[in-house]
Design a protein around this motif. Structure first.
Motif, short mmCIF file in Angstrom:
data_model
loop_
_atom_site.label_atom_id
_atom_site.label_comp_id
_atom_site.label_asym_id
_atom_site.label_seq_id
_atom_site.Cartn_x
_atom_site.Cartn_y
_atom_site.Cartn_z
N TRP A 1 -4.68 -6.04 -0.18
CA TRP A 1 -6.00 -7.09 -0.27
C TRP A 1 -6.32 -7.42 1.69
O TRP A 1 -6.06 -9.32 1.58
N GLU B 1 -9.31 -7.76 2.82
CA GLU B 1 -10.35 -8.95 3.17
C GLU B 1 -11.09 -9.67 4.09
O GLU B 1 -10.95 -10.69 4.25
N GLN C 1 -5.70 -14.02 -16.27
CA GLN C 1 -4.50 -15.47 -16.79
C GLN C 1 -4.88 -16.65 -16.64
O GLN C 1 -4.34 -17.33 -17.61
N SER D 1 8.32 -8.58 -10.91
CA SER D 1 8.84 -10.20 -10.95
C SER D 1 7.26 -10.44 -10.48
O SER D 1 6.60 -10.01 -10.14
N THR D 2 7.25 -12.07 -9.95
CA THR D 2 6.46 -12.71 -9.74
C THR D 2 5.44 -11.74 -8.11
O THR D 2 6.57 -11.40 -7.33
N GLY D 3 4.03 -11.96 -7.61
CA GLY D 3 3.88 -11.28 -6.47
C GLY D 3 4.63 -9.18 -6.47
O GLY D 3 3.67 -9.07 -5.27
N SER D 4 4.63 -8.96 -7.73
CA SER D 4 4.61 -7.39 -7.47
C SER D 4 3.82 -6.58 -7.08
O SER D 4 4.03 -5.62 -7.43
N GLY D 5 2.81 -7.04 -8.31
CA GLY D 5 1.58 -6.97 -8.26
C GLY D 5 0.77 -6.14 -8.96
O GLY D 5 0.05 -5.93 -9.44
N LYS D 6 1.05 -7.01 -10.41
CA LYS D 6 0.55 -6.10 -11.67
C LYS D 6 -0.48 -6.66 -11.77
O LYS D 6 -1.64 -6.31 -12.48
N SER D 7 -1.43 -8.12 -11.38
CA SER D 7 -2.36 -8.14 -11.49
C SER D 7 -3.20 -8.18 -10.21
O SER D 7 -4.98 -7.48 -10.94
N SER D 8 -3.24 -7.31 -9.62
CA SER D 8 -3.99 -6.09 -8.15
C SER D 8 -4.24 -5.38 -9.24
O SER D 8 -5.30 -5.01 -8.97
N VAL E 1 -0.71 -4.19 -1.26
CA VAL E 1 0.14 -5.02 -2.54
C VAL E 1 0.23 -3.71 -3.33
O VAL E 1 1.37 -3.97 -4.52
P1 DGT Z 1 1.97 -12.54 -11.02
O1 DGT Z 1 0.96 -12.95 -11.79
O2 DGT Z 1 3.06 -13.54 -10.24
O3 DGT Z 1 3.36 -12.32 -12.02
O4 DGT Z 1 2.09 -11.79 -9.77
P2 DGT Z 1 1.97 -10.09 -9.66
O5 DGT Z 1 2.75 -8.75 -10.29
O6 DGT Z 1 0.44 -10.19 -10.59
O7 DGT Z 1 1.01 -10.31 -8.64
P3 DGT Z 1 -0.03 -9.97 -8.00
O8 DGT Z 1 -1.18 -8.86 -7.86
O9 DGT Z 1 -1.23 -10.73 -8.33
O10 DGT Z 1 -0.04 -10.53 -6.53
C1 DGT Z 1 0.42 -9.63 -5.68
C2 DGT Z 1 -0.30 -9.70 -3.85
O11 DGT Z 1 -1.59 -9.52 -4.23
C3 DGT Z 1 -0.31 -11.01 -3.35
O12 DGT Z 1 0.59 -11.49 -2.03
C4 DGT Z 1 -1.32 -12.03 -3.40
C5 DGT Z 1 -2.34 -11.01 -3.04
N1 DGT Z 1 -3.25 -11.21 -4.00
C6 DGT Z 1 -3.12 -11.28 -5.21
N2 DGT Z 1 -4.93 -11.68 -5.52
C7 DGT Z 1 -5.59 -11.27 -5.18
C8 DGT Z 1 -6.79 -12.15 -4.04
O13 DGT Z 1 -7.89 -12.09 -5.13
N3 DGT Z 1 -6.81 -11.37 -2.75
C9 DGT Z 1 -6.09 -11.76 -2.69
N4 DGT Z 1 -6.47 -12.08 -0.83
N5 DGT Z 1 -4.47 -11.16 -1.79
C10 DGT Z 1 -4.50 -11.16 -3.68
#
Ligand code: DGT
Length: 259
Positions: free
Chosen positions: A16, A18, A106, A72-79, A53
């Motif tokens: 990410w 950007e 979410q 776990s949180t931040g592991s990259g699932k949403s990404s 990520v």
């Molecule tokens: P959660 O939702 O807390 O269970 O966490 P995950 O596993 O869905 O993790 P994720 O993919 O939301 O975040 C992984 C890393 O990516 C974290 O360091 C934040 C970053 N990230 C997530 N979405 C975005 C985005 O839209 N833009 C940017 N710049 N970074 C993002």
């Protein structure tokens, strides 16, 4: 057999960044021009954000199957979902899918209008389809308590939804849409355990039985029911396979699901 594959990821990595790197470079130049010492934080954040990520992820999902993405949180699932949607472009590897995607974020976006409009989201009303979705997402009971049922206005001058109602509305919207691949990002947030269990059964397992689905969830019960599991840890694939393979290969896996 390639024709039954709905989604395929081959050695995919993504970051990410950007333009964060450029932003901090600009701050550095400004500090220099103003005779200020450079802030160490910029280096810290540059490294933080440019770190991939998702790292070297491979998976394939056949038509009609369910993949659970856990970690776990931040592991990259949403990404991972954002990458499948095309919002996050892989720096390496290949992604292939064959069609229309329906995505449940979410936090679903709610625009002013009736509850029904918020679920249809621009699609035409089909009574049978609508009713089955509403039932499966347990929204019927909620509507019954509202003066104008699902014709009640949302936002300005209308009702505000609870977190759990909002989550179920978002799920209903995603499920109502006809698509080849459904991406459900933590659809059970704010729901109590009983409701979560029922909606998982009725909606994700039964109503969506023939759909290709990716569900972000770390619940053990959900992992057991999924055809495939991807367990992420800091953007790495910690495990990919079936539940019995998970138990055999990663007997300590539950420690990763708690975060
Ligand atoms: P959660 O939702 O807390 O269970 O966490 P995950 O596993 O869905 O993790 P994720 O993919 O939301 O975040 C992984 C890393 O990516 C974290 O360091 C934040 C970053 N990230 C997530 N979405 C975005 C985005 O839209 N833009 C940017 N710049 N970074 C993002």
């Amino acid at each position: 057999n390639r024709t039954t594959t709905e989604l395929e990821l081959v050695n995919v990595s993504a970051s990410w960044d950007e333009g964060i790197g450029e932003l901090f470079e600009k701050i550095k130049q400004e500090n220099k021009a103003n005779g200020q010492p450079n802030c160490d934080a910029s280096l810290f954040f540059t490294n933080l954000y440019i770190t991939p990520v998702l790292k070297n992820i491979s998976l394939y999902l056949e038509k009609g199957k369910m993949l659970a993405v856990a970690g776990s949180t931040g592991s990259g699932k949403s990404s991972l979902l954002m990458m499948i949607l095309g919002e996050l472009v892989p720096s390496e590897g290949k992604i292939r899918h064959s069609g229309r995607i329906s995505f449940s974020p979410q936090t679903p976006w709610i625009m002013p209008g009736t509850i029904r409009d918020a679920i249809l989201f621009g699609l035409t009303y089909d009574e049978y389809r609508y009713t089955s979705v509403i039932k499966a997402c347990q929204l019927e009971e909620d509507f019954a308590l509202l003066p104008e049922k699902d014709k009640t206005l949302l936002v300005e001058g209308g009702v505000t939804l609870s977190g759990g109602q909002r989550a179920r509305l978002g799920l209903a919207r995603a499920v109502y849409k006809d698509a080849d691949l459904y991406l459900l990002d933590a659809p059970f947030t704010h729901l109590d355990i009983v409701t979560e269990k029922e909606i998982f059964e009725k909606c994700v397992c039964k109503l969506m039985a023939s759909k290709t689905r990716i569900v972000v969830t770390s619940k053990l019960e959900h992992l057991k029911r999924a055809d495939k599991i991807l367990l992420l840890h800091n953007g790495d694939c910690y495990f990919y396979g079936t539940f019995s393979e998970l138990q055999a290969q990663r007997p300590d896996f539950s420690s990763l699901l708690l975060g």
